[in-house]
Design a protein around this motif. Structure first.
Motif, PDB file in Angstrom:
ATOM      1  N   MET A 137      36.825  42.072  39.262  1.00 35.32           N
ATOM      2  CA  MET A 137      36.817  40.628  39.502  1.00 35.32           C
ATOM      3  C   MET A 137      37.141  39.924  38.193  1.00 35.32           C
ATOM      4  O   MET A 137      36.314  39.848  37.294  1.00 35.32           O
ATOM      5  CB  MET A 137      35.442  40.219  40.041  1.00 35.32           C
ATOM      6  CG  MET A 137      35.345  38.763  40.359  1.00 35.32           C
ATOM      7  SD  MET A 137      33.855  38.357  41.274  1.00 35.32           S
ATOM      8  CE  MET A 137      32.827  37.747  39.963  1.00 35.32           C
ATOM      9  N   PHE A 138      38.334  39.420  38.047  1.00 36.19           N
ATOM     10  CA  PHE A 138      38.807  38.674  36.883  1.00 36.19           C
ATOM     11  C   PHE A 138      38.713  39.485  35.599  1.00 36.19           C
ATOM     12  O   PHE A 138      38.587  38.933  34.518  1.00 36.19           O
ATOM     13  CB  PHE A 138      38.038  37.366  36.707  1.00 36.19           C
ATOM     14  CG  PHE A 138      38.080  36.452  37.893  1.00 36.19           C
ATOM     15  CD1 PHE A 138      39.268  35.880  38.286  1.00 36.19           C
ATOM     16  CD2 PHE A 138      36.940  36.179  38.624  1.00 36.19           C
ATOM     17  CE1 PHE A 138      39.317  35.049  39.374  1.00 36.19           C
ATOM     18  CE2 PHE A 138      36.977  35.346  39.716  1.00 36.19           C
ATOM     19  CZ  PHE A 138      38.174  34.777  40.094  1.00 36.19           C
ATOM     20  N   GLY A 139      38.713  40.808  35.701  1.00 35.35           N
ATOM     21  CA  GLY A 139      38.652  41.647  34.521  1.00 35.35           C
ATOM     22  C   GLY A 139      37.289  41.664  33.855  1.00 35.35           C
ATOM     23  O   GLY A 139      37.184  42.049  32.700  1.00 35.35           O
ATOM     24  N   LEU A 140      36.244  41.221  34.552  1.00 35.88           N
ATOM     25  CA  LEU A 140      34.906  41.232  33.990  1.00 35.88           C
ATOM     26  C   LEU A 140      34.164  42.473  34.458  1.00 35.88           C
ATOM     27  O   LEU A 140      34.145  42.794  35.634  1.00 35.88           O
ATOM     28  CB  LEU A 140      34.113  39.996  34.440  1.00 35.88           C
ATOM     29  CG  LEU A 140      34.619  38.643  33.962  1.00 35.88           C
ATOM     30  CD1 LEU A 140      33.786  37.532  34.545  1.00 35.88           C
ATOM     31  CD2 LEU A 140      34.586  38.576  32.455  1.00 35.88           C
ATOM     32  N   GLY A 141      33.543  43.145  33.523  1.00 35.96           N
ATOM     33  CA  GLY A 141      32.733  44.300  33.860  1.00 35.96           C
ATOM     34  C   GLY A 141      31.272  43.901  34.013  1.00 35.96           C
ATOM     35  O   GLY A 141      30.898  42.730  33.881  1.00 35.96           O
ATOM     36  N   LEU A 142      30.446  44.879  34.278  1.00 39.18           N
ATOM     37  CA  LEU A 142      29.018  44.636  34.463  1.00 39.18           C
ATOM     38  C   LEU A 142      28.362  44.054  33.205  1.00 39.18           C
ATOM     39  O   LEU A 142      27.574  43.098  33.316  1.00 39.18           O
ATOM     40  CB  LEU A 142      28.324  45.927  34.911  1.00 39.18           C
ATOM     41  CG  LEU A 142      26.893  45.783  35.384  1.00 39.18           C
ATOM     42  CD1 LEU A 142      26.799  44.824  36.560  1.00 39.18           C
ATOM     43  CD2 LEU A 142      26.334  47.134  35.765  1.00 39.18           C
ATOM     44  N   PRO A 143      28.678  44.561  32.005  1.00 35.31           N
ATOM     45  CA  PRO A 143      28.039  43.970  30.807  1.00 35.31           C
ATOM     46  C   PRO A 143      28.393  42.496  30.603  1.00 35.31           C
ATOM     47  O   PRO A 143      27.524  41.693  30.267  1.00 35.31           O
ATOM     48  CB  PRO A 143      28.586  44.812  29.655  1.00 35.31           C
ATOM     49  CG  PRO A 143      29.036  46.087  30.277  1.00 35.31           C
ATOM     50  CD  PRO A 143      29.466  45.746  31.659  1.00 35.31           C
ATOM     51  N   GLU A 144      29.650  42.145  30.847  1.00 37.78           N
ATOM     52  CA  GLU A 144      30.058  40.747  30.667  1.00 37.78           C
ATOM     53  C   GLU A 144      29.375  39.844  31.675  1.00 37.78           C
ATOM     54  O   GLU A 144      28.948  38.732  31.348  1.00 37.78           O
ATOM     55  CB  GLU A 144      31.579  40.605  30.798  1.00 37.78           C
ATOM     56  CG  GLU A 144      32.363  41.226  29.665  1.00 37.78           C
ATOM     57  CD  GLU A 144      32.705  42.681  29.913  1.00 37.78           C
ATOM     58  OE1 GLU A 144      32.301  43.228  30.960  1.00 37.78           O
ATOM     59  OE2 GLU A 144      33.366  43.280  29.049  1.00 37.78           O
ATOM     60  N   MET A 145      29.268  40.311  32.922  1.00 38.97           N
ATOM     61  CA  MET A 145      28.614  39.502  33.946  1.00 38.97           C
ATOM     62  C   MET A 145      27.129  39.352  33.638  1.00 38.97           C
ATOM     63  O   MET A 145      26.538  38.294  33.887  1.00 38.97           O
ATOM     64  CB  MET A 145      28.838  40.115  35.327  1.00 38.97           C
ATOM     65  CG  MET A 145      30.279  39.963  35.774  1.00 38.97           C
ATOM     66  SD  MET A 145      30.770  40.746  37.317  1.00 38.97           S
ATOM     67  CE  MET A 145      29.443  40.509  38.401  1.00 38.97           C
ATOM     68  N   GLY A 146      26.511  40.374  33.070  1.00 37.97           N
ATOM     69  CA  GLY A 146      25.113  40.283  32.669  1.00 37.97           C
ATOM     70  C   GLY A 146      24.905  39.247  31.581  1.00 37.97           C
ATOM     71  O   GLY A 146      23.942  38.472  31.616  1.00 37.97           O
ATOM     72  N   ILE A 147      25.790  39.249  30.607  1.00 42.65           N
ATOM     73  CA  ILE A 147      25.703  38.260  29.521  1.00 42.65           C
ATOM     74  C   ILE A 147      25.860  36.847  30.070  1.00 42.65           C
ATOM     75  O   ILE A 147      25.120  35.935  29.688  1.00 42.65           O
ATOM     76  CB  ILE A 147      26.760  38.565  28.435  1.00 42.65           C
ATOM     77  CG1 ILE A 147      26.398  39.858  27.716  1.00 42.65           C
ATOM     78  CG2 ILE A 147      26.866  37.407  27.443  1.00 42.65           C
ATOM     79  CD1 ILE A 147      27.481  40.371  26.789  1.00 42.65           C
ATOM     80  N   ILE A 148      26.798  36.662  30.989  1.00 41.77           N
ATOM     81  CA  ILE A 148      27.006  35.345  31.595  1.00 41.77           C
ATOM     82  C   ILE A 148      25.766  34.916  32.364  1.00 41.77           C
ATOM     83  O   ILE A 148      25.347  33.752  32.300  1.00 41.77           O
ATOM     84  CB  ILE A 148      28.258  35.361  32.496  1.00 41.77           C
ATOM     85  CG1 ILE A 148      29.506  35.512  31.629  1.00 41.77           C
ATOM     86  CG2 ILE A 148      28.329  34.103  33.346  1.00 41.77           C
ATOM     87  CD1 ILE A 148      30.772  35.759  32.404  1.00 41.77           C
ATOM     88  N   ALA A 149      25.138  35.848  33.102  1.00 39.55           N
ATOM     89  CA  ALA A 149      23.928  35.529  33.861  1.00 39.55           C
ATOM     90  C   ALA A 149      22.792  35.119  32.934  1.00 39.55           C
ATOM     91  O   ALA A 149      22.078  34.148  33.189  1.00 39.55           O
ATOM     92  CB  ALA A 149      23.527  36.713  34.725  1.00 39.55           C
ATOM     93  N   VAL A 150      22.612  35.857  31.846  1.00 33.74           N
ATOM     94  CA  VAL A 150      21.550  35.525  30.892  1.00 33.74           C
ATOM     95  C   VAL A 150      21.798  34.152  30.272  1.00 33.74           C
ATOM     96  O   VAL A 150      20.880  33.336  30.153  1.00 33.74           O
ATOM     97  CB  VAL A 150      21.429  36.619  29.798  1.00 33.74           C
ATOM     98  CG1 VAL A 150      20.535  36.166  28.665  1.00 33.74           C
ATOM     99  CG2 VAL A 150      20.919  37.909  30.408  1.00 33.74           C
TER     100      VAL A 150
END
Length: 65
Positions: free
Chosen positions: A1-14
Motif C-alpha cells: 500500500m503506497f510502498g509503506l511497510g509495517l514499520p513505517e505504518m507503525g511509526i505513522i500510527a504512533v
C-alpha cells in the motif's frame, strides 16, 4: 500500500496518537470514512449523468418512425 511497510505504518500510527490523542483518533476515522463515502457517491452520480447524456445523444441521432 503506497510502498509503506509495517514499520513505517507503525511509526505513522504512533505519531498520530501523539499528535491527536487516543480519544480523537476514532472521531477522525469516522469523519474520514464519511468524507470518502460522500466523495464516491458524488463520483458515481456524475458517471451516471454522463451515461444518460450519451444515451440521449444516441437517441437523438436515430430517425423516429
Amino acid at each position: 500500500m503506497f510502498g509503506l511497510g509495517l514499520p513505517e505504518m507503525g511509526i505513522i500510527a504512533v505519531l498520530a496518537i501523539l499528535i491527536f490523542g487516543p480519544k480523537k483518533i476514532p472521531e477522525l476515522g469516522n469523519a474520514l470514512g464519511k468524507t470518502l463515502r460522500s466523495f464516491k457517491e458524488g463520483v458515481g452520480q456524475s458517471d451516471d449523468r454522463d451515461v444518460d447524456r450519451e444515451k440521449d445523444k444516441e437517441e437523438e441521432g436515430q430517425p423516429k418512425v
